[in-house]
Design a protein around this motif. Structure first.
Motif, PDB file in Angstrom:
ATOM      1  N   GLN A 321       0.821  -0.876  -0.073  1.00 52.73           N
ATOM      2  CA  GLN A 321      -0.051   0.034  -0.287  1.00 52.73           C
ATOM      3  C   GLN A 321       0.422   0.873  -0.402  1.00 52.73           C
ATOM      4  OE1 GLN A 321      -1.857  -0.334   3.915  1.00 52.73           O
ATOM      5  NE2 GLN A 321      -2.218   2.059   3.348  1.00 52.73           N
ATOM      6  N   VAL A 322      -0.121   2.438  -0.555  1.00 48.67           N
ATOM      7  CA  VAL A 322       0.967   3.568  -0.545  1.00 48.67           C
ATOM      8  C   VAL A 322       1.196   4.502   0.708  1.00 48.67           C
ATOM      9  CG1 VAL A 322       1.354   5.924  -1.510  1.00 48.67           C
ATOM     10  CG2 VAL A 322       0.631   4.015  -3.208  1.00 48.67           C
ATOM     11  N   ILE A 323       1.654   4.620   1.474  1.00 45.43           N
ATOM     12  CA  ILE A 323       2.639   5.155   2.171  1.00 45.43           C
ATOM     13  C   ILE A 323       2.812   6.734   2.120  1.00 45.43           C
ATOM     14  CG2 ILE A 323       3.486   5.501   4.543  1.00 45.43           C
ATOM     15  CD1 ILE A 323       2.000   2.640   5.048  1.00 45.43           C
ATOM     16  N   LYS A 324       2.162   7.560   2.862  1.00 45.42           N
ATOM     17  CA  LYS A 324       2.184   9.341   2.652  1.00 45.42           C
ATOM     18  C   LYS A 324       2.820   9.583   3.376  1.00 45.42           C
ATOM     19  CE  LYS A 324      -0.787  10.228  -1.047  1.00 45.42           C
ATOM     20  NZ  LYS A 324      -0.858  10.723  -2.355  1.00 45.42           N
ATOM     21  N   ALA A 325       4.497  10.519   3.258  1.00 46.20           N
ATOM     22  CA  ALA A 325       5.612  10.471   4.367  1.00 46.20           C
ATOM     23  C   ALA A 325       5.402  12.115   4.020  1.00 46.20           C
ATOM     24  CB  ALA A 325       6.471  10.476   3.818  1.00 46.20           C
ATOM     25  N   LYS A 326       5.967  12.997   5.061  1.00 43.10           N
ATOM     26  CA  LYS A 326       6.400  14.428   4.629  1.00 43.10           C
ATOM     27  C   LYS A 326       8.024  14.454   5.475  1.00 43.10           C
ATOM     28  CE  LYS A 326       2.280  16.865   4.527  1.00 43.10           C
ATOM     29  NZ  LYS A 326       2.121  18.329   3.027  1.00 43.10           N
ATOM     30  N   GLU A 327       8.769  15.463   4.519  1.00 49.86           N
ATOM     31  CA  GLU A 327      10.269  15.322   5.027  1.00 49.86           C
ATOM     32  C   GLU A 327      10.521  17.158   5.389  1.00 49.86           C
ATOM     33  OE1 GLU A 327      12.139  13.094   7.440  1.00 49.86           O
ATOM     34  OE2 GLU A 327      10.710  11.624   6.650  1.00 49.86           O
ATOM     35  N   LEU A 328      10.403  17.398   6.228  1.00 51.25           N
ATOM     36  CA  LEU A 328      11.204  18.466   5.966  1.00 51.25           C
ATOM     37  C   LEU A 328      12.441  18.730   5.432  1.00 51.25           C
ATOM     38  CD1 LEU A 328      10.951  20.119  10.181  1.00 51.25           C
ATOM     39  CD2 LEU A 328      10.170  21.526   7.707  1.00 51.25           C
ATOM     40  N   ILE A 329      12.120  20.183   4.544  1.00 51.70           N
ATOM     41  CA  ILE A 329      13.951  19.883   3.769  1.00 51.70           C
ATOM     42  C   ILE A 329      14.949  20.693   4.246  1.00 51.70           C
ATOM     43  CG2 ILE A 329      12.230  20.635   1.665  1.00 51.70           C
ATOM     44  CD1 ILE A 329      13.317  23.513   2.226  1.00 51.70           C
ATOM     45  N   GLY A 330      16.187  20.561   4.048  1.00 52.55           N
ATOM     46  CA  GLY A 330      17.083  20.700   5.373  1.00 52.55           C
ATOM     47  C   GLY A 330      17.781  19.275   5.990  1.00 52.55           C
ATOM     48  N   LYS A 331      16.906  18.039   5.739  1.00 53.29           N
ATOM     49  CA  LYS A 331      17.675  17.216   6.518  1.00 53.29           C
ATOM     50  C   LYS A 331      17.753  15.958   5.633  1.00 53.29           C
ATOM     51  CE  LYS A 331      14.994  13.592   9.131  1.00 53.29           C
ATOM     52  NZ  LYS A 331      14.051  12.817   9.297  1.00 53.29           N
TER      53      LYS A 331
END
Lengths: 365, 368
Positions: A321-331
């Motif tokens: 299944q598709v998992i949505k992720a958000k990563e702050l830029i700069g990491k």
């Protein structure tokens, strides 16, 4: 500075429900955000508090005193609308001084307050301009000054930033909160934007279909959403369905062949859905397995990434299944499309709700 | 698939309102470009100049190196899609799409094949016989796009085309729109107030302010290597540290901020000059003051507020020079900072930008 209470307030427009059985208490000097989609009863609530509408049932109290029957002009409420509603033929200063003028307040004193107000809201130098000569953000600042300058101690704002561009909105959110706190006003601010609500408010009331479904500090509401509706309204989530397993004082969700550690009091065998907010999904490279200390490290494949400014929006595939992720830029995270990574989460990140088996049956009946 | 070139285009409304000033840029054949900027920055005027609904006061516009000065709107081969669906409610989807070729006097057989192709391209062929009032908002926009494609326009001008759609549908439509433009080989210029839409949908984004082009670049250019202070401010969130350059010899320049000296990206500002260091709020790292850190590249400060926002946390920090800056950190960052707690803001020099101090001051340079 006033304490505001709504005691079992109901408002019907003919047969159509505006709000039903609203109970709400806003402390003196508190900043409340009323959060919900269009049609959830936010505007009705704002109008009821300001006295622009009267309730079909229930009472409104200011500092313990029943003001339900008092007309709007006697309530000392400053109102800011989404559409500014400035007088087009009056300049900025006259707009702001309109309240004190019609209320016969001391104009020289009001002018002094207005002048302080202009510097507080960053509009100094525009006093003689007319509304169509200033920007949307400036218009809303003027509307705010006008709402506050005539001795209002309660500020009611109905989606005041909706018509503005994102950049101005973000700046005004900070300014609004600082201003309200500096002047020790009680404030109710309706918005459909979750980040805005969290940014400005001490407390949030989440509205759905004319009722309050959750009330608390931003952190309480975010961490413990009472329903799937609230969890999804607060941000982007992925729903993972499975069966609960309680084992050695640990709780798990069994999804496909994966055992995901979660926190829940549901008993083993319950069908459940675990929601994971995208921003709580951390992505690590495979080589970090064993070095990172999360409750769950599951192998996943990146299928899509896009940078939308402050975050990378990443789609992962794990257990079909598709998992949505958000990563702050700069990491420093490996975000190449097609690469294998670890999808890392802690047990407390999941919001777990039982799947009601008989829900379907009920609907069919 | 024309190349579009603006050369020193100025548009003055009335006597003195300069809506766009000395605008020059090139949009390559088949490129998807978005225009962003604060309201009143001139983005819509630029679109109207391209469409030919208004004419430049000065300067020239070229399509494939041919001046369009004397080209009427009709002959510019342009399709226009607005926020508020300008389609004919009394015509079916098919008839709406057929409008362009029909007024151009194409033969019926040609009209048939153009419209069929257009309706298939926008995936609305199953609704060809319906009237707009019975359609959803996205289908209205698809009909408007079908009309553009059937008219054989090669340049697509979009003015907030997704403005009336809900967020979820909007995101799906962005993907759809970009694919359509690429497949049909159009050159597209898209005005939006939504930055993430611009960054997602386009090959390049033009940032405008006060009638001028500030920067034209890819999403990554604008986010990671803005070449001026306004882009840094407008795209995402940054803080601006006023400073003086102490050493301009190395890859990283040394600058003085308040009482501290830090290393920042050397962008050619010479020693002794005033500079503005822009740091994106995601790029600061915040540590408790007493923590051992490996770098000396930090600014000391005290915490004003550590605000939990779910999506992330924002830590506001007052620097020694009384400036308040903000750091965005992960919602689950292990440390909760207390009010008035002493901290160090660590700065990675390679993630900074260092601009010449604007003559008019930082606040004026950032005025929208």
């Amino acid at each position: 500075m006033v304490k505001v209470e709504l005691d079992d307030i109901t408002k019907y427009y003919g047969k159509r429900r505006g709000v039903e059985n609203i109970n709400l208490s806003i402390e003196d000097g508190e900043y409340l955000a009323v959060l919900g989609p269009t049609g959830s009863g936010k505007t009705t609530t704002m109008y009821l508090v300001a006295g622009l509408l009267s309730p079909s049932k229930g009472r409104i109290l200011f500092d313990g005193e029943d003001v339900t029957k008092e007309p709007s002009e006697d309530r000392n409420v400053g109102f800011v609308f989404e559409e500014y509603n400035l007088f087009p033929r009056m300049n900025v200063e006259s707009n702001v001084l309109f309240g004190p003028t019609v209320k016969n307040l001391d104009l020289s004193e009001s002018r002094q307050i207005a002048r302080e107000m202009f510097s507080l809201i960053n509009i100094t130098g525009k006093e003689m301009n007319f509304p169509d000569e200033i920007s949307g953000g400036q218009k809303q600042r003027v509307a705010l000054a006008r709402a506050i300058v005539s001795n209002a101690n309660l500020l009611v704002m109905d989606d005041p930033l909706r018509a503005l561009d994102a950049k101005i909105r973000e700046i005004l959110q900070v300014e609004l909160r600082n201003l309200v706190k500096d002047l020790s006003l009680t404030c109710i601010h309706a918005t459909h934007d979750t980040q805005e609500a969290m940014r400005v408010a001490d407390k949030i009331a989440v509205f759905k279909d004319g009722a309050i479904v959750q009330f608390g500090t931003p952190e309480e509401v975010y961490n413990n959403p009472v329903s799937i509706y609230v969890a999804n309204f607060l941000g982007e989530t992925t729903e993972i369905e499975g069966i609960i397993l309680q084992e050695n004082n640990q709780s798990f969700l069994i999804a496909e062949d994966n055992k995901i550690e979660i926190e829940t009091e549901l008993i083993s065998g319950t069908k459940a859905v675990a929601l994971i907010p995208a921003e709580l999904v951390d992505i690590h490279s495979i080589s970090e397995r064993g070095k990172i200390t999360y409750d769950n490290n599951i192998e996943a494949k990146i299928i899509k990434t896009k940078c939308v400014g402050e975050f990378y929006d990443v789609d992962l595939i794990a257990f079909n299944q598709v998992i949505k992720a958000k990563e702050l830029i700069g990491k420093n995270v490996p975000l190449t499309e097609g690469s294998k990574v670890l999808f890392a989460t802690d047990k407390g990140d999941f919001r777990v709700f039982p799947i009601e088996e008989d829900e379907k049956d009920e609907k069919e009946i | 698939m024309p190349e579009i070139r603006l050369q020193s285009v100025t548009k003055i409304f009335g006597r003195k309102v300069e809506a766009v000033k000395d605008l020059s840029f090139i949009i390559e054949d088949g490129e998807y470009v978005s225009l962003i900027g604060p309201s009143g920055c001139g983005k819509t005027t630029t679109l109207r100049l391209l469409a030919g609904t208004i004419l430049p006061t000065q300067g020239n516009i070229y399509f494939d190196n041919k001046s369009v000065e004397n080209l009427s709107i009709r002959d510019r081969n342009i399709g226009f899609v607005f926020q508020h669906f300008a389609i004919f409610p009394h015509l079916t989807v098919w008839e709406n799409a057929a409008y362009g070729p029909r007024v151009r006097g194409r033969k019926n057989s040609e009209i048939d094949s153009l419209v069929d192709h257009a309706l298939k391209a926008v995936q609305i062929d199953d609704k060809a016989e319906l009237y707009p009032p019975s359609l959803s908002a996205p289908d209205w926009q698809k009909t408007a796009l079908a009309r553009v494609i059937a008219s054989e326009a090669k340049i697509l001008l979009l003015d907030e085309p997704l403005g009336a759609l809900d967020q979820k549908i909007r995101e799906e439509f962005q993907v759809f729109l970009r694919n359509l433009v690429k497949k049909e080989g159009l050159t597209a210029i898209h005005v939006t107030h939504d930055q993430s839409e611009a960054l997602t949908i386009s090959d390049k984004v033009a940032v405008m302010n006060k009638g001028k082009l500030v920067q034209l670049g890819t999403a990554s250019d604008l986010i990671f290597t803005p070449n001026n202070i306004f882009t840094s401010f407008f795209v995402g969130e940054s803080d601006f540290l006023e400073s003086v350059v102490l050493n301009d010899k190395e890859d990283f320049a040394e600058v003085r901020v308040g009482q501290s000296t830090i290393k920042v990206k050397n962008m050619g500002i010479s020693r002794g000059r005033r500079a503005v260091v822009a740091v994106r709020r995601e790029f600061f790292k915040v540590h408790k003051y007493e923590d051992k850190i490996k770098t000396g590249n930090f600014l000391p400060g005290v915490v004003v507020r550590d605000q939990f926002l779910g999506l992330l946390r924002r830590v506001r920090v007052k620097l020694e020079n009384q400036q308040i800056v903000e750091v965005k950190i992960h919602a689950k960052h292990p440390i909760r900072f207390k009010e008035n707690e002493k901290v160090r803001l660590v700065i990675d020099p390679s993630s900074t930008r260092c601009f010449e101090y604007p003559e008019e001051g930082v606040a004026s340079a950032l005025e929208m």
